[in-house]
Enzyme design. Sequence first.
Site, mmCIF file in Angstrom:
data_model
loop_
_atom_site.group_PDB
_atom_site.id
_atom_site.type_symbol
_atom_site.label_atom_id
_atom_site.label_comp_id
_atom_site.label_asym_id
_atom_site.label_seq_id
_atom_site.Cartn_x
_atom_site.Cartn_y
_atom_site.Cartn_z
ATOM 1 N N ASP A 403 -0.978 -41.697 11.043
ATOM 2 C CA ASP A 403 -0.176 -42.910 10.882
ATOM 3 C C ASP A 403 1.294 -42.508 10.790
ATOM 4 O O ASP A 403 1.715 -41.868 9.817
ATOM 5 C CB ASP A 403 -0.629 -43.647 9.614
ATOM 6 C CG ASP A 403 0.024 -45.005 9.451
ATOM 7 O OD1 ASP A 403 1.097 -45.226 10.042
ATOM 8 O OD2 ASP A 403 -0.541 -45.837 8.714
ATOM 9 N N HIS A 404 2.069 -42.907 11.800
ATOM 10 C CA HIS A 404 3.467 -42.481 11.852
ATOM 11 C C HIS A 404 4.318 -43.165 10.790
ATOM 12 O O HIS A 404 5.479 -42.788 10.568
ATOM 13 C CB HIS A 404 4.051 -42.775 13.238
ATOM 14 C CG HIS A 404 5.112 -41.812 13.660
ATOM 15 N ND1 HIS A 404 5.821 -41.034 12.772
ATOM 16 C CD2 HIS A 404 5.597 -41.484 14.880
ATOM 17 C CE1 HIS A 404 6.686 -40.287 13.425
ATOM 18 N NE2 HIS A 404 6.581 -40.546 14.710
ATOM 19 N N ARG A 405 3.793 -44.181 10.106
ATOM 20 C CA ARG A 405 4.533 -44.797 9.004
ATOM 21 C C ARG A 405 4.547 -43.899 7.778
ATOM 22 O O ARG A 405 5.435 -44.012 6.927
ATOM 23 C CB ARG A 405 3.908 -46.142 8.636
ATOM 24 C CG ARG A 405 3.895 -47.179 9.751
ATOM 25 C CD ARG A 405 3.098 -48.402 9.335
ATOM 26 N NE ARG A 405 1.714 -48.061 9.025
ATOM 27 C CZ ARG A 405 0.819 -48.924 8.536
ATOM 28 N NH1 ARG A 405 1.178 -50.169 8.287
ATOM 29 N NH2 ARG A 405 -0.418 -48.537 8.286
#
Length: 434
Positions: A403-405
């Site tokens: 998850d790039h968040r």
Amino acid sequence: MYEFKLPDLGEGVHEGEILKWHVSEGGTIAEDAPLVDVETDKAAVTIPSPAAGTLKRLGGKVGDVVMVGNVIAVIDDGAASGAAVPAPAPARPAQAEAPTAPAPAAPPAPSAPPPTRDAAGPVPAAPAVRRLAREMGIDLHQVTPSGPGGRVTAEDLNRFQAGGSPAAAPARAGEPAMAWTGGGIPFFDVEPMPDFEQFGEVEREPLRSIRRKVAHRMVSSMVMVPHVAHMDEADVTELERYRVREKERLAGTDAAPPTLLAFVAKAVAEGLKNARAFNASLDPFREEIVYKRYINIGIAVDTGRGLIVPVVRGVDTKSVMEIAADIRALAERARAGTVDVSELRGGTFTITNVGPLGGTALLPTINYPEVAILGLGKVQEKPVVRDGEIVIRSILPLSLAFDHRVADGADAARFVSTMMAQLADPLSWLAGKA
């Protein structure tokens, strides 16, 4: 008469598909004898009869989906009853029939009142939505749902608190259905399916139970989570030699040799100690990252009925042999349909291994609400350069989707590089742990 309602089958489980009735209408049954097999998105369970007597009415047929709290059977247990037994709530078919022709246009009719709920029954909603409702002081029974299957969403809570209008009615057959994001904002239209039969013969199979739930979860994950993948190759030559020696050493004993998957799980657990971003979840309601101080690794298992992810708990505290034994036992129960619902909860990271089936690489989908998943390809012998010379080594493809968040590419590169170093030289970090 005894009205038997579908019981609560676990946290987050609101419905189940009827797989098999052990007794037909009019048949007799003893108390605690098998009554019905029900499959949820987590596991298949056999529900015993709560009373002895004659089965007067079934609340659904095989293939129907029934909600928790719905009457699924009426049993004549010999007790006197002065009131007539009401008909059970209709079960939801596993798959709706395809529309034939659009209905003629009709003048708009007044909106129907929202469907009534059993005040004592559970309201379908995700755990995060339930928690948000408690914090907002809202009774879920009073909220008009807009989610699939009558589920209450966070947007429904916000609308209810603001005193807004109820959710829009679903699209009629033949009209485009609106897809929604977690925040309730439409982002694309889903057009009706074409008539495939006009091109040739087809076969239709209902999207049921585990497979249906996997489909829903995968769409949710891909829509809600910005996936990024980091791929690399681990040299597992020494590890494979060690495994062969262990296999020979344990030959003739009851102990099974450790698998490559068990070693990878141990390496992941060791790496997660210093890469907590991949052992976390993002809470979109509070806008917080939840870092877990425990390491429970889910192992994706192909059951033939759909993908199930049983969880090995406390992987960082167990030896490779213990991990291998846990994986083997959980996989066997998952394929047999006897895995307990509790064994499918609490994962913090997932590993999926397609190596035994082949494949050089894959891009796995994150098991939401986790933030990372590791995909393993097939170990193959490849020519590589070591100290200026070409040698043959055993190479394991790795794909980390995250998850790039929550994490960045540099975090993924460091995490995978550390894991690769451990797999390349297992004895340096397994001393006293294997």
